[in-house]
Design a protein around this motif. Structure first.
Motif, mmCIF file in Angstrom:
data_model
loop_
_atom_site.group_PDB
_atom_site.id
_atom_site.type_symbol
_atom_site.label_atom_id
_atom_site.label_comp_id
_atom_site.label_asym_id
_atom_site.label_seq_id
_atom_site.Cartn_x
_atom_site.Cartn_y
_atom_site.Cartn_z
ATOM 1 N N ILE A 94 0.844 -1.200 0.000
ATOM 2 C CA ILE A 94 0.000 0.000 0.000
ATOM 3 C C ILE A 94 0.878 1.249 0.000
ATOM 4 C CG2 ILE A 94 -1.660 1.339 1.366
ATOM 5 C CD1 ILE A 94 -2.803 -1.431 2.298
ATOM 6 N N GLY A 95 1.911 1.233 0.813
ATOM 7 C CA GLY A 95 2.837 2.364 0.848
ATOM 8 C C GLY A 95 3.545 2.569 -0.482
ATOM 9 N N LEU A 96 3.964 1.483 -1.105
ATOM 10 C CA LEU A 96 4.613 1.568 -2.407
ATOM 11 C C LEU A 96 3.664 2.141 -3.451
ATOM 12 C CD1 LEU A 96 7.126 0.962 -4.112
ATOM 13 C CD2 LEU A 96 6.194 -1.324 -4.496
ATOM 14 N N ALA A 97 2.405 1.735 -3.413
ATOM 15 C CA ALA A 97 1.409 2.283 -4.343
ATOM 16 C C ALA A 97 1.256 3.789 -4.126
ATOM 17 C CB ALA A 97 0.065 1.571 -4.170
ATOM 18 N N HIS B 207 4.971 9.927 -6.951
ATOM 19 C CA HIS B 207 5.976 10.100 -8.008
ATOM 20 C C HIS B 207 5.333 10.652 -9.278
ATOM 21 C CE1 HIS B 207 9.208 9.154 -10.844
ATOM 22 N NE2 HIS B 207 8.294 8.536 -11.571
ATOM 23 N N CYS B 208 4.174 10.105 -9.653
ATOM 24 C CA CYS B 208 3.481 10.584 -10.852
ATOM 25 C C CYS B 208 3.097 12.051 -10.705
ATOM 26 C CB CYS B 208 2.224 9.762 -11.115
ATOM 27 S SG CYS B 208 2.546 8.120 -11.755
ATOM 28 N N ILE C 258 9.209 -4.349 -8.240
ATOM 29 C CA ILE C 258 9.047 -4.411 -6.781
ATOM 30 C C ILE C 258 7.587 -4.656 -6.420
ATOM 31 C CG2 ILE C 258 9.201 -3.064 -4.642
ATOM 32 C CD1 ILE C 258 11.687 -1.686 -5.897
ATOM 33 N N ALA C 259 6.672 -3.942 -7.091
ATOM 34 C CA ALA C 259 5.240 -4.132 -6.826
ATOM 35 C C ALA C 259 4.812 -5.565 -7.140
ATOM 36 C CB ALA C 259 4.419 -3.139 -7.653
ATOM 37 N N LEU C 260 5.336 -6.135 -8.216
ATOM 38 C CA LEU C 260 5.003 -7.523 -8.572
ATOM 39 C C LEU C 260 5.455 -8.501 -7.484
ATOM 40 C CD1 LEU C 260 5.885 -7.593 -12.372
ATOM 41 C CD2 LEU C 260 3.678 -8.207 -11.377
ATOM 42 N N MET D 107 -2.164 5.511 -12.416
ATOM 43 C CA MET D 107 -2.981 5.855 -11.243
ATOM 44 C C MET D 107 -4.083 4.810 -11.013
ATOM 45 S SD MET D 107 -1.422 8.361 -10.036
ATOM 46 C CE MET D 107 -2.284 9.477 -8.984
ATOM 47 N N ILE D 108 -4.706 4.353 -12.096
ATOM 48 C CA ILE D 108 -5.701 3.277 -11.964
ATOM 49 C C ILE D 108 -5.023 2.037 -11.396
ATOM 50 C CG2 ILE D 108 -7.181 1.671 -13.234
ATOM 51 C CD1 ILE D 108 -7.747 4.014 -15.203
ATOM 52 N N GLY D 109 -3.854 1.725 -11.936
ATOM 53 C CA GLY D 109 -3.129 0.534 -11.492
ATOM 54 C C GLY D 109 -2.747 0.571 -10.034
ATOM 55 N N VAL D 110 -2.139 1.663 -9.588
ATOM 56 C CA VAL D 110 -1.703 1.718 -8.182
ATOM 57 C C VAL D 110 -2.898 1.735 -7.237
ATOM 58 C CG1 VAL D 110 0.532 2.747 -8.718
ATOM 59 C CG2 VAL D 110 -1.366 4.233 -8.124
ATOM 60 N N THR D 111 -3.995 2.336 -7.674
ATOM 61 C CA THR D 111 -5.200 2.331 -6.834
ATOM 62 C C THR D 111 -5.733 0.909 -6.676
ATOM 63 O OG1 THR D 111 -5.757 4.575 -7.521
ATOM 64 C CG2 THR D 111 -7.548 3.243 -6.599
#
Length: 129
Positions: free
Chosen positions: A22-25, A31-32, A61-63, A110-114
């Protein structure tokens, strides 16, 4: 706690990995937004902030975090929703890598990280049931 081969320490590790995800997202979203502000308004930092390597490493990293945390969670709580939602998010993030820098890339990211953050949050909640 669901029955199975998972100890309390494994559950705690899994929860911490979900929190890290969650923090990484959130950092990815920041960053964006920072890239838009810094590059658009100030005209500096474009080389570093728009570097494809940052995006590839972030996705990798997210993967890894999602695979471990949500994978363990799915085995533990037997709910598919966190996994499906996080994988959709990672797919959007991967699709953003194929786009040139611009609005489309930012929207996909943004859709992806959400979605990834939502998957981690659902994984935490499902593990608590």
């Amino acid at each position: 706690m669901a029955p199975g081969p998972f100890s309390d320490s494994t559950a705690e590790t899994n929860r911490r990995l979900d929190q890290l995800g969650i923090g990484l997202a959130g950092l990815c979203a920041l960053h964006c937004l920072a890239t838009i502000v810094v590059v658009s308004f100030l005209g500096i930092g474009g080389h570093f902030l728009l570097a494809p390597e940052i995006h590839r490493v972030g996705l990798a990293i997210a993967l890894v975090i999602a695979a471990v945390a949500i994978g363990w969670g799915a085995l533990r709580h037997r709910r598919a929703a966190p996994f499906v939602i996080a994988m959709m998010g990672l797919t959007f993030m991967g699709g953003a890598l194929a786009m040139p820098h611009g609005e489309e890339e930012i929207v996909l990211t943004m859709i992806g990280v959400t979605l990834v953050a939502a998957g981690h949050l659902l994984n935490i909640r499902s593990s608590l049931r």
